[in-house]
Write a protein that holds these residues in place. Sequence first.
Motif, PDB file in Angstrom:
ATOM      1  N   GLU A 238       8.484   5.702   2.993  1.00  0.00           N
ATOM      2  CA  GLU A 238       9.098   6.231   1.759  1.00  0.00           C
ATOM      3  C   GLU A 238       8.266   5.931   0.508  1.00  0.00           C
ATOM      4  N   TYR A 239       7.395   4.911   0.579  1.00  0.00           N
ATOM      5  CA  TYR A 239       6.655   4.460  -0.608  1.00  0.00           C
ATOM      6  C   TYR A 239       5.214   4.985  -0.505  1.00  0.00           C
ATOM      7  N   GLY A 240       5.016   6.198  -1.011  1.00  0.00           N
ATOM      8  CA  GLY A 240       3.695   6.835  -0.855  1.00  0.00           C
ATOM      9  C   GLY A 240       2.683   6.411  -1.905  1.00  0.00           C
ATOM     10  N   LEU A 241       3.113   5.631  -2.873  1.00  0.00           N
ATOM     11  CA  LEU A 241       2.273   5.289  -4.028  1.00  0.00           C
ATOM     12  C   LEU A 241       0.934   4.641  -3.627  1.00  0.00           C
ATOM     13  N   THR A 242       1.008   3.618  -2.795  1.00  0.00           N
ATOM     14  CA  THR A 242      -0.208   2.858  -2.459  1.00  0.00           C
ATOM     15  C   THR A 242      -1.184   3.720  -1.651  1.00  0.00           C
TER      16      THR A 242
ATOM     17  N   THR B 134      16.257  -6.086 -12.760  1.00  0.00           N
ATOM     18  CA  THR B 134      15.123  -6.920 -12.325  1.00  0.00           C
ATOM     19  C   THR B 134      13.746  -6.260 -12.475  1.00  0.00           C
ATOM     20  N   GLU B 135      13.686  -4.929 -12.576  1.00  0.00           N
ATOM     21  CA  GLU B 135      12.356  -4.290 -12.686  1.00  0.00           C
ATOM     22  C   GLU B 135      12.490  -2.858 -13.183  1.00  0.00           C
ATOM     23  N   SER B 136      11.469  -2.403 -13.911  1.00  0.00           N
ATOM     24  CA  SER B 136      11.347  -0.989 -14.277  1.00  0.00           C
ATOM     25  C   SER B 136      10.018  -0.484 -13.752  1.00  0.00           C
ATOM     26  N   SER B 137      10.025   0.753 -13.253  1.00  0.00           N
ATOM     27  CA  SER B 137       8.782   1.413 -12.814  1.00  0.00           C
ATOM     28  C   SER B 137       8.704   2.751 -13.527  1.00  0.00           C
ATOM     29  N   HIS B 138       7.933   2.779 -14.605  1.00  0.00           N
ATOM     30  CA  HIS B 138       7.840   4.019 -15.387  1.00  0.00           C
ATOM     31  C   HIS B 138       6.966   5.042 -14.676  1.00  0.00           C
TER      32      HIS B 138
ATOM     33  N   GLY C 152       3.029   0.743 -15.001  1.00  0.00           N
ATOM     34  CA  GLY C 152       4.387   1.284 -15.010  1.00  0.00           C
ATOM     35  C   GLY C 152       5.464   0.214 -15.060  1.00  0.00           C
ATOM     36  N   ASN C 153       5.110  -1.018 -14.723  1.00  0.00           N
ATOM     37  CA  ASN C 153       6.092  -2.107 -14.779  1.00  0.00           C
ATOM     38  C   ASN C 153       6.256  -2.687 -16.191  1.00  0.00           C
ATOM     39  N   PHE C 154       5.371  -2.247 -17.116  1.00  0.00           N
ATOM     40  CA  PHE C 154       5.573  -2.602 -18.533  1.00  0.00           C
ATOM     41  C   PHE C 154       6.493  -1.541 -19.153  1.00  0.00           C
TER      42      PHE C 154
ATOM     43  N   ALA D 130      15.326  -6.475   0.142  1.00  0.00           N
ATOM     44  CA  ALA D 130      14.983  -7.884   0.401  1.00  0.00           C
ATOM     45  C   ALA D 130      14.053  -8.419  -0.696  1.00  0.00           C
ATOM     46  N   PHE D 131      13.109  -7.568  -1.123  1.00  0.00           N
ATOM     47  CA  PHE D 131      12.164  -7.918  -2.195  1.00  0.00           C
ATOM     48  C   PHE D 131      12.957  -8.244  -3.480  1.00  0.00           C
ATOM     49  N   ASN D 132      13.947  -7.420  -3.760  1.00  0.00           N
ATOM     50  CA  ASN D 132      14.753  -7.604  -4.970  1.00  0.00           C
ATOM     51  C   ASN D 132      15.608  -8.880  -4.850  1.00  0.00           C
TER      52      ASN D 132
ATOM     53  N   LEU E   4       9.263 -11.710  -9.395  1.00  0.00           N
ATOM     54  CA  LEU E   4       9.502 -11.175  -8.043  1.00  0.00           C
ATOM     55  C   LEU E   4       8.400 -11.625  -7.077  1.00  0.00           C
ATOM     56  N   TYR E   5       7.234 -12.028  -7.627  1.00  0.00           N
ATOM     57  CA  TYR E   5       6.056 -12.223  -6.783  1.00  0.00           C
ATOM     58  C   TYR E   5       5.745 -13.682  -6.476  1.00  0.00           C
ATOM     59  N   ASP E   6       6.663 -14.382  -5.816  1.00  0.00           N
ATOM     60  CA  ASP E   6       6.258 -15.661  -5.228  1.00  0.00           C
ATOM     61  C   ASP E   6       5.626 -15.317  -3.877  1.00  0.00           C
TER      62      ASP E   6
ATOM     63  N   ALA F 249      11.865   5.892  -2.470  1.00  0.00           N
ATOM     64  CA  ALA F 249      10.718   4.965  -2.512  1.00  0.00           C
ATOM     65  C   ALA F 249      11.145   3.553  -2.920  1.00  0.00           C
ATOM     66  N   TYR F 250      12.251   3.457  -3.660  1.00  0.00           N
ATOM     67  CA  TYR F 250      12.703   2.142  -4.143  1.00  0.00           C
ATOM     68  C   TYR F 250      14.007   1.701  -3.486  1.00  0.00           C
ATOM     69  N   ASP F 251      14.422   2.431  -2.457  1.00  0.00           N
ATOM     70  CA  ASP F 251      15.619   2.029  -1.699  1.00  0.00           C
ATOM     71  C   ASP F 251      15.425   2.512  -0.263  1.00  0.00           C
TER      72      ASP F 251
ATOM     73  N   LEU G 113      -5.234  -0.734 -11.033  1.00  0.00           N
ATOM     74  CA  LEU G 113      -4.793   0.248 -10.036  1.00  0.00           C
ATOM     75  C   LEU G 113      -3.308   0.078  -9.715  1.00  0.00           C
ATOM     76  N   GLY G 114      -2.818   0.932  -8.823  1.00  0.00           N
ATOM     77  CA  GLY G 114      -1.478   0.737  -8.245  1.00  0.00           C
ATOM     78  C   GLY G 114      -0.322   1.021  -9.178  1.00  0.00           C
ATOM     79  N   SER G 115      -0.605   1.578 -10.365  1.00  0.00           N
ATOM     80  CA  SER G 115       0.441   1.865 -11.365  1.00  0.00           C
ATOM     81  C   SER G 115       1.190   0.611 -11.807  1.00  0.00           C
ATOM     82  N   THR G 116       0.481  -0.508 -11.829  1.00  0.00           N
ATOM     83  CA  THR G 116       1.099  -1.732 -12.353  1.00  0.00           C
ATOM     84  C   THR G 116       1.484  -1.548 -13.814  1.00  0.00           C
TER      85      THR G 116
ATOM     86  N   LEU H   9       6.543  -9.398   0.883  1.00  0.00           N
ATOM     87  CA  LEU H   9       7.464  -8.253   0.980  1.00  0.00           C
ATOM     88  C   LEU H   9       6.873  -7.038   0.266  1.00  0.00           C
ATOM     89  N   PHE H  10       6.200  -7.262  -0.870  1.00  0.00           N
ATOM     90  CA  PHE H  10       5.576  -6.136  -1.567  1.00  0.00           C
ATOM     91  C   PHE H  10       4.477  -5.500  -0.708  1.00  0.00           C
ATOM     92  N   GLU H  11       3.673  -6.336  -0.047  1.00  0.00           N
ATOM     93  CA  GLU H  11       2.634  -5.793   0.858  1.00  0.00           C
ATOM     94  C   GLU H  11       3.283  -4.909   1.923  1.00  0.00           C
TER      95      GLU H  11
HETATM   96  C1  AVI Z   1       3.701  -3.301  -8.389  1.00  0.00           C
HETATM   97  N1  AVI Z   1       4.441  -2.122  -8.817  1.00  0.00           N
HETATM   98  C2  AVI Z   1       3.551  -1.063  -9.254  1.00  0.00           C
HETATM   99  C3  AVI Z   1       5.461  -1.668  -7.847  1.00  0.00           C
HETATM  100  C4  AVI Z   1       6.191  -0.411  -8.393  1.00  0.00           C
HETATM  101  O1  AVI Z   1       6.217   0.585  -7.696  1.00  0.00           O
HETATM  102  O2  AVI Z   1       6.672  -0.469  -9.521  1.00  0.00           O
HETATM  103  C5  AVI Z   1       6.479  -2.747  -7.536  1.00  0.00           C
HETATM  104  C6  AVI Z   1       7.587  -2.296  -6.662  1.00  0.00           C
HETATM  105  N2  AVI Z   1       8.860  -2.528  -6.858  1.00  0.00           N
HETATM  106  C7  AVI Z   1       9.586  -2.019  -5.888  1.00  0.00           C
HETATM  107  N3  AVI Z   1       8.776  -1.395  -5.072  1.00  0.00           N
HETATM  108  C8  AVI Z   1       7.517  -1.576  -5.509  1.00  0.00           C
END
Ligand code: AVI
Length: 323
Positions: free
Chosen positions: A53-57, A282-286, A166-168, A216-218, A36-38, A206-208, A161-164, A44-46
Amino acid sequence: MLTYQTLPVRHVSEFAAAVRDGLLKPGQRELPSKYLYDEVGSALFETICLLPEYGLTRADARLLQEHATEIVDRLPLPIHVAELGSGSGKKTRWILEALSRRQKTYYFPIEISPSALAACEKELGQIDLVSIVGYEQPYLEGLRAVAQGRDDHNHLLVLFLGSTIGNFDRAAGEEFLSELREILQTGDALLLGTDLEKSVEMQLRAYDDAAGVTAAFNRNLLARINRELGADFDLGGFEHEARWNAEERRIEMHLRSMKRQSVQIRASNVRVMLNEGETIWTESSHKYRPAEVVEMAERTGFRCEGQWIDAQWPFAQNLLITG
Ligand code: AVI
């Protein structure tokens, strides 16, 4: 000039092979989230990180800003800092500034993206008593290189950091922590950011997001495959979908085919037929529970020295020390 069709099989890149294997997987088709990260995906991730909606960062950064001194007070000194996937390095400033009030610090950002490394050096290069040496390598390779180069009397603080994590997959995340532990010495530390479970509604938003940045990221993953592997995905024929998988306690991102369609990926030497309604995962966020992180730390050779949880967005900074 070589065209995709004339490339011999042995030259099929790792990316092309991963795409072929994932799309031909029986049952659920999938694509590895690391692709996803070209450059476009990273930008787009930044932007995702700025979305309301995405309070994580913001939670991750708030905890570091509020508790950096307390975290540093619990570390064995002198200590150097290595960061896995530094990104732009913005959040790391708080830890480096708190450390630089106590000692001269070396900071080793480990990052496969050269542009992110350059941005990080620019962002953090001016802090007094901090020297930066970047490693353009995958996480554990870079960490091994940092660990080999250090002298015995310095401890190491690893930032993840950043709960990366969680993507494993959960099991792979734990395996990763065990491997990381093997590289460290007794008394070294890991500051691990983990996004915590919250209401399903909040997680799905947070993911939609309403502006469609995550969509767009997806979808950019398909655009990237078109650009780099000579594929003919019709981007308009796919819908972004965020799902909560309650059993696995994770958000999954999928791309749903809106029609029966065939796609050719020339560098992968494959044509796939997608049914209407079929998805590509395409991705999991545990998402984690606070006690679960403590237990995972203990199983992988760490003890949890401190855990700080954000009051606005359930997210934890976990300070783990090797036993
Ligand atoms: C990088 N990672 C921690 C993000 C997450 O929340 O899993 C990637 C992300 N995917 C969609 N939104 C953010």
